[in-house]
Design a protein around this motif. Structure first.
Motif, mmCIF file in Angstrom:
data_model
loop_
_atom_site.group_PDB
_atom_site.id
_atom_site.type_symbol
_atom_site.label_atom_id
_atom_site.label_comp_id
_atom_site.label_asym_id
_atom_site.label_seq_id
_atom_site.Cartn_x
_atom_site.Cartn_y
_atom_site.Cartn_z
ATOM 1 N N UNK A 174 1.006 -1.303 -0.095
ATOM 2 C CA UNK A 174 0.178 0.215 -0.055
ATOM 3 C C UNK A 174 0.924 1.478 -0.108
ATOM 4 N N UNK A 175 0.155 2.272 -0.300
ATOM 5 C CA UNK A 175 0.680 3.641 -0.144
ATOM 6 C C UNK A 175 0.407 4.461 1.105
ATOM 7 N N UNK A 176 0.973 5.326 1.340
ATOM 8 C CA UNK A 176 0.741 6.000 2.862
ATOM 9 C C UNK A 176 -0.276 7.242 2.436
ATOM 10 N N UNK A 221 -1.602 -4.763 -5.098
ATOM 11 C CA UNK A 221 -1.700 -3.569 -4.519
ATOM 12 C C UNK A 221 -3.171 -3.421 -3.664
ATOM 13 N N UNK A 222 -3.045 -2.676 -2.731
ATOM 14 C CA UNK A 222 -4.176 -2.321 -1.661
ATOM 15 C C UNK A 222 -4.593 -1.189 -1.687
ATOM 16 N N UNK A 223 -5.673 -0.707 -2.126
ATOM 17 C CA UNK A 223 -5.971 0.757 -2.336
ATOM 18 C C UNK A 223 -6.610 1.299 -1.057
ATOM 19 N N UNK A 224 -5.780 1.152 -0.018
ATOM 20 C CA UNK A 224 -6.081 1.730 1.410
ATOM 21 C C UNK A 224 -4.940 2.327 1.921
ATOM 22 N N UNK A 239 3.813 -1.104 3.865
ATOM 23 C CA UNK A 239 3.576 0.575 3.329
ATOM 24 C C UNK A 239 4.686 1.128 3.057
ATOM 25 N N UNK A 240 4.479 1.890 1.985
ATOM 26 C CA UNK A 240 5.598 2.720 1.241
ATOM 27 C C UNK A 240 5.355 3.889 2.049
ATOM 28 N N UNK A 241 6.353 4.414 2.678
ATOM 29 C CA UNK A 241 6.260 5.828 3.406
ATOM 30 C C UNK A 241 7.719 6.210 3.476
#
Length: 367
Positions: A174-176, A221-224, A239-241
């Protein structure tokens, strides 16, 4: 991030004069006026982001006469810009005095007439490459893009961007933030694109979109919007952050679950955030006092305690002002050696590519 002066005495004199114009009041005068205003309205400052919780408390302790009104801690940079626009004629508590936004959003806010110039006392120690010459916006801190991994659910953590495409990470990445509005997410796409060999800027932005399309098509990919809580629950195990957010989450989770913070081997991207004062700030003096606090030694060390590299890091290190224990708490220096600092033009070109192309290319509604 080192300050380099390529100009002679004349340019220095001009800079000194412009600083005087932007900072005509003395600090004592600003303090008195800020206390009379009695409030500072901030926006988009999560307490676990860059040590902001302790920084805000430090400001409150130093200036107990000023109430800090915190708006929408989880907002993105674009939301901050919109908050200024929406409250141009509103002097109430919904109008932000100050913003902290991604590098590309500083010039945008200035161009749209949303900021006012102010130069802090330590202006000379902020690198020229990350500040507006007129004082409309200036870099505050930076970090590098990283992976925060729940080791209970991901026993074999990814070490690079390409690893995220492996089938073993199905439903885990996921993205942050929303890549259509969040600077952190927009630059994560840039880093992914750079890892494929694409040149920083529009090319890497488009390559990054293709990377996330592959990630989404593969079911990985999780769209959260990922954060410490969703990682612990297992909704977003990877989580990519920014590294400082990941390290803060590690501290917050305290081993439950155990996590690992990984700086990828390629596409190591450094991201700078900037401060600015709203042109329509209801409390302009409190805003100036806040800036003076943030760029003081105390404020800069507050960010460093939150795992961020503050803008004055080089100057403070050279002056012996940084305690060794704070340096020891950061990831190994080697993790940062390959970090690439994109130019403002590259950041702007990437932002346009990502925000304009996410829906058509990736099609995942991140929320």
């Amino acid at each position: 991030m080192t300050i380099k002066s390529a100009f002679g005495m004349t340019a220095s004199l001009v800079a000194m004069l412009s600083a005087t114009v932007a900072s005509a009041q003395s600090l004592a005068e600003i303090e008195a006026a800020a206390k009379a205003e009695g409030m500072l309205t901030t926006i988009a400052l999560p307490h676990d982001w860059c040590g902001y919780g302790a920084v805000i408390e430090g400001f409150k302790a130093k200036y107990p006469e000023i109430t800090v009104n915190e708006l929408n801690p989880d907002a993105g940079s674009a939301d901050e810009i919109e908050a200024i626009k929406a409250n141009k004629d509103n002097k109430g508590p919904q109008a932000p005095d100050v913003i902290d936004v991604g590098l590309a959003f500083g010039p945008q806010a200035k161009a749209e007439g949303l900021t006012q110039p102010y130069k802090v006392a330590t202006w000379a120690e902020i690198p020229d490459a990350i500040k507006d010459a007129e004082g409309h916006w200036y870099g505050d801190y930076y970090g590098v893009m990283s992976f925060l991994v729940n080791k209970d659910l991901v026993p074999n953590p990814p070490q690079d961007w390409a690893d995220l495409l492996k089938p073993e990470y199905a439903g885990q990445v996921s993205l942050a933030g929303d890549p259509r509005a969040s600077n952190q997410a927009i630059l994560a796409v840039l880093a992914a694109g750079m890892s494929t060999g694409a040149a920083p800027g529009e090319a890497a932005g488009k390559a990054g979109l293709e990377f996330f399309k592959q990630l989404n098509d593969a079911g990985n990919f999780v769209p959260v919007i990922g954060k410490a809580g969703t990682l612990a629950q297992g909704t977003t195990p990877i989580v990519i952050m920014w590294d400082y957010n990941a390290l803060a989450a590690r501290d917050t989770l305290a081993g439950n679950p155990p996590v690992e913070v990984i700086v990828p081997k390629s596409g190591v991207l450094a991201g700078v955030y900037v401060q600015a004062i709203s042109a329509f700030a209801p409390q302009p003096n409190a805003a100036k006092l806040w800036m003076e606090y943030l760029y003081s030694d105390e404020g800069q060390l507050g960010w460093l305690k939150g795992y961020c590299h503050p803008a004055r890091f080089n100057a403070m290190a050279a002056a012996g002002k940084i305690p060794q224990e704070l340096l020891d708490a950061l990831p190994p220096a080697a993790s940062y050696e390959a970090a690439y600092f994109p130019t403002l033009e590259e950041v702007d070109a990437n932002k346009a590519a990502v925000t304009g192309g996410w829906d058509a290319t990736v099609g995942a509604n991140v929320e």
